[in-house]
Design an enzyme around this catalytic site. Structure first.
Site, PDB file in Angstrom:
ATOM      1  N   HIS A 287      -6.729  36.002  37.331  1.00 32.89           N
ATOM      2  CA  HIS A 287      -7.645  35.724  36.228  1.00 32.89           C
ATOM      3  C   HIS A 287      -6.961  36.044  34.907  1.00 32.89           C
ATOM      4  CE1 HIS A 287     -11.275  36.294  33.640  1.00 32.89           C
ATOM      5  NE2 HIS A 287     -11.742  35.317  34.394  1.00 32.89           N
ATOM      6  N   SER A 490     -12.970  32.544  52.017  1.00 29.13           N
ATOM      7  CA  SER A 490     -13.371  32.014  50.715  1.00 29.13           C
ATOM      8  C   SER A 490     -14.548  31.056  50.829  1.00 29.13           C
ATOM      9  CB  SER A 490     -12.194  31.293  50.060  1.00 29.13           C
ATOM     10  OG  SER A 490     -12.565  30.726  48.823  1.00 29.13           O
TER      11      SER A 490
END
Length: 574
Positions: A287, A490
């Site tokens: 990120h 995920s």
């Protein structure tokens, strides 16, 4: 409006049980909101005969039930339950009227007991009994686009703040502007696929507290002189996550942050204070807030190459650390990358440190778990990410997996590290240990409420829904001939970027060069997925398909065999 409807309901009960004129604020509100020609208006009008409290209340419910996306029905069991509730409420209102008891009203004239008028059991997503309110598009309905008039009401000129009465005279009023804005949010929420926000939540019970300026300024464990706070709820939230991630009592410290970025800023700040000359290692698919922290704190940072799946390249990490063994090692471990949802292998990273002979006092590990650190403990047979291993801090977002109307998060770290940033602030009668000074006490309350209502079983149901529904999305995309991938652990499905930007904006897809992704959250249903894929197919027929923009582009990496299993390449002829 839901609060208003309950006030109207209560006003009707008072009116029909006492026979008095509508003079209370809630009764006046009822008169103002009820259409003059409606049967309910005749009931609450001064001088009208008194009908059955149940009949009046039912009319209230019918009039205001348009706020729910659930259709009106006549289920006998639900009707019986509603009758029981209304009889109790009517009796309580009569009890209040004659002064013989406290009744069921709160001080703002709102009924404490509210029936479930908005539940549509056919909708998938969280099946927990509290997650039934669907004003945000959590079900299968997709709201229509705004009208030209609504678009005008949300234009720059319409929402401008006037300085004079003359300026105000030519502008829409605030109520009509907010009505258009409500429609816009419903529309956007009903086609929300690209960002990891759980829209399946119901916090109506907390609306009462929005009138308070709840500020948890200072350290969560040291109360300041400001008494309007929610520290007891904040500490309970931190205790929950400490237990979830297996920290020993009295060994942890944490706080409720404004978002996952703040959690990363805090975790990396602690790392720098513990190792001022350390080097920060993080993958190129981390990120953006991780390298932002390095810039803010003027840290030496290395962006490590990634595998095609989005995981950090472990050989590259090992080689880079080995070149700098004279400096302490600070590693950001991704528990779910932003675009591909890849989880870095914590155990493998710890083995690298061991193989290179880096002692415990020479490395510091922060885990960025914005979404998946909240999910992994509830995935069967998933690798453990916990403080039983030599990690130092974890950051997670609160508004993502749990669902919250405001961005928020949790930062959790070992207590010993926080002492390095602690400063006494007399003005607060507390200590400064957090990134922010004033901190939103509402967020702590909302997180506490979500955790209490969902419980461990409810969170696991949410996680199971996300994982299973993501597999369904991958399957239908593959069957339709699209290139797509789904990482293990995920709920983020990565696919070729649609050529139609209108479709990208409509479904709010997050894109990176030639790929896009869908993050399957509890509010994403199979019906909406089918609708989405149908539109993708139509867009492909009209606009064609995205091709890799370069040899090593993100889309090229989706085609790489290192993902394992089927490549999910388009079918012949598509």
């Amino acid at each position: 409006m839901m609060r208003a409807s309950r006030s109207v309901l209560n006003a009707a009960l008072r009116r029909t049980t006492t026979g008095t004129a509508a003079t209370t604020p809630s009764a006046c509100l009822a008169n103002a909101l009820v259409a003059p020609s409606s049967p309910l208006a005749e009931m609450v009008a001064p001088g009208s005969p008194n009908p059955s409290p149940i009949a009046a209340t039912r009319l209230c419910l019918q009039q205001f039930r348009f706020k729910s996306s659930a259709p009106l029905n006549h289920d006998e069991e639900e009707e019986a339950a509603l009758d029981a509730t209304l009889n109790l409420d009517a009796a309580a209102a009569a009890d209040d009227a004659d002064g013989s008891g406290t009744g069921s009203e709160m001080s703002n004239n709102t009924l404490e007991s509210v029936a479930d008028y908005t539940s549509d059991k056919s909708k998938s997503g969280t099946p927990s009994p509290w997650a039934v309110f669907d004003a945000w598009g959590a079900g299968t309905d997709i709201f229509d686009p705004l009208s030209a008039d609504e678009e005008y009401k949300l234009s720059k000129d319409s929402v401008a703040i006037p300085f004079t009465d003359e300026e105000r005279a030519g502008m829409p009023d605030e109520t009509s502007i907010l009505g258009a804005y409500d429609h816009l949010l419903k529309r956007k929420s009903s086609v929300h696929f690209g960002y990891p926000y759980n829209l399946m939540y119901n916090h109506e019970e907390l609306y009462e507290f929005m009138k308070y300026s709840i500020n948890n300024l200072g350290d969560p464990y040291i109360t300041s002189n400001y008494g309007v706070h929610s520290r007891q709820f904040e500490c309970s939230v931190i205790d929950f996550f400490a237990r979830l991630w297996k920290m020993e009592p009295d060994e942890y410290w944490g706080y409720v942050t404004t978002c996952g970025t703040e959690g990363n800023l805090h975790g990396i700040l602690l790392a720098r204070e513990c190792h001022p000359d350390g080097i920060l290692y993080t993958s190129k698919e981390s990120h953006y807030s991780v390298l932002k922290a390095a810039r803010y704190y003027r840290m030496d940072a290395r962006a490590i190459q990634t595998l095609a799946t989005g995981e950090i390249d472990y050989d590259s990490l090992s080689a880079e650390i080995e070149k700098n063994l004279d400096k302490p090692v600070i590693i950001n471990v991704n528990i779910g990358t932003t675009v591909k949802g890849a989880v870095d292998d914590l155990d493998r990273i710890l083995r690298i440190l061991s193989q290179l002979g880096v002692p415990r006092d020479r490395f510091h590990i922060h885990c960025d778990g914005a979404l998946f650190a909240m999910m992994m403990p509830f995935v069967d047979f998933a690798p453990e990410v916990s403080f039983r291993k030599p990690i130092d801090s974890i950051a997670v977002s609160g508004h993502k997996m749990l669902g919250c109307p405001m961005p928020c998060g949790i930062a959790l770290s070992r207590k010993e590290h926080v002492k390095k940033v602690e400063q006494r602030i007399d003005y607060l009668n507390s200590v400064d240990t957090t990134i922010m000074g004033s901190r939103n006490g509402q967020a702590a309350l909302y997180l506490w409420y979500s955790l209490r209502k969902k419980g461990i079983a409810g969170i696991k149901r949410d996680v199971t829904h996300c994982i299973d529904t993501a597999r369904y999305l991958r399957k239908v995309l593959h069957d339709a001939g699209f290139t797509c991938r789904l990482n293990d652990l995920s709920s983020t499905v990565v696919l070729e970027r649609p050529m139609d930007d209108t479709l990208v904006k409509r479904w709010q897809l997050a894109c990176e060069e030639d790929i896009a992704h869908v993050v399957v959250m509890p509010n994403v249903t199979r019906d909406k997925i089918d609708r989405f894929v149908e539109e993708l197919v139509e867009a492909r027929e009209t606009h064609g398909r995205m091709e890799p923009v370069r040899e090593d582009s993100p889309l090229s990496k989706l085609m790489c065999s290192s993902w394992g299993g089927e490549t999910h390449m388009p079918k012949n002829g598509n």
